[in-house]
Motif scaffolding. Structure first.
Motif, PDB file in Angstrom:
ATOM      1  N   LEU A  54      52.228  37.575  39.033  1.00  0.00           N
ATOM      2  CA  LEU A  54      51.188  38.416  40.113  1.00  0.00           C
ATOM      3  C   LEU A  54      50.757  39.604  39.791  1.00  0.00           C
ATOM      4  CD1 LEU A  54      53.528  37.631  43.343  1.00  0.00           C
ATOM      5  CD2 LEU A  54      51.270  36.616  42.680  1.00  0.00           C
ATOM      6  N   PRO A  55      51.381  40.442  38.904  1.00  0.00           N
ATOM      7  CA  PRO A  55      50.728  41.638  38.640  1.00  0.00           C
ATOM      8  C   PRO A  55      49.425  41.571  37.997  1.00  0.00           C
ATOM      9  CG  PRO A  55      53.125  42.040  38.311  1.00  0.00           C
ATOM     10  CD  PRO A  55      52.825  40.502  38.733  1.00  0.00           C
ATOM     11  N   GLU A  56      49.359  40.562  36.910  1.00  0.00           N
ATOM     12  CA  GLU A  56      48.278  40.405  36.320  1.00  0.00           C
ATOM     13  C   GLU A  56      46.995  39.720  36.925  1.00  0.00           C
ATOM     14  OE1 GLU A  56      45.948  40.339  33.020  1.00  0.00           O
ATOM     15  OE2 GLU A  56      47.769  41.063  33.130  1.00  0.00           O
ATOM     16  N   LEU A  57      47.609  38.906  37.789  1.00  0.00           N
ATOM     17  CA  LEU A  57      46.431  38.283  38.900  1.00  0.00           C
ATOM     18  C   LEU A  57      45.782  39.336  39.669  1.00  0.00           C
ATOM     19  CD1 LEU A  57      48.192  35.075  40.031  1.00  0.00           C
ATOM     20  CD2 LEU A  57      46.038  35.174  38.650  1.00  0.00           C
ATOM     21  N   ALA A  58      46.581  40.557  40.260  1.00  0.00           N
ATOM     22  CA  ALA A  58      46.230  41.618  40.961  1.00  0.00           C
ATOM     23  C   ALA A  58      45.287  42.189  40.277  1.00  0.00           C
ATOM     24  CB  ALA A  58      47.433  42.130  41.622  1.00  0.00           C
ATOM     25  N   ARG A  59      45.633  42.500  38.995  1.00  0.00           N
ATOM     26  CA  ARG A  59      44.654  43.270  38.138  1.00  0.00           C
ATOM     27  C   ARG A  59      43.368  42.619  37.986  1.00  0.00           C
ATOM     28  NH1 ARG A  59      49.544  44.864  35.753  1.00  0.00           N
ATOM     29  NH2 ARG A  59      49.687  43.411  34.258  1.00  0.00           N
ATOM     30  N   GLY A  60      43.446  41.404  37.723  1.00  0.00           N
ATOM     31  CA  GLY A  60      42.185  40.670  37.423  1.00  0.00           C
ATOM     32  C   GLY A  60      41.280  40.647  38.952  1.00  0.00           C
TER      33      GLY A  60
END
Length: 65
Positions: A54-60
């Protein structure tokens, strides 16, 4: 229902006891990914396995906006 398994997502909110895992019947169950020929590419699983992304998806997503 899966034997001897507890839902890590729902057990957090239960007051006194662990909540049983319901496997394919659970709203958090991610169904298998199948190829056009019906072969299983990714097995069905609990969504908790994917929450670390989720954190990586949010950054994307933030980068798109």
């Amino acid at each position: 229902m899966s034997e001897n398994k507890f839902c890590p997502l729902l057990s957090i909110t239960s007051e006194d006891s662990l909540t049983d895992c319901y496997g394919e019947l659970c709203a958090w169950y991610v169904p298998p990914v199948l190829a056009p020929n019906g072969a299983c590419l990714v097995a069905g699983h609990c969504a908790i396995r994917d929450l670390g992304a989720l954190p990586e998806l949010a950054r994307g997503v933030k980068g798109i906006i």
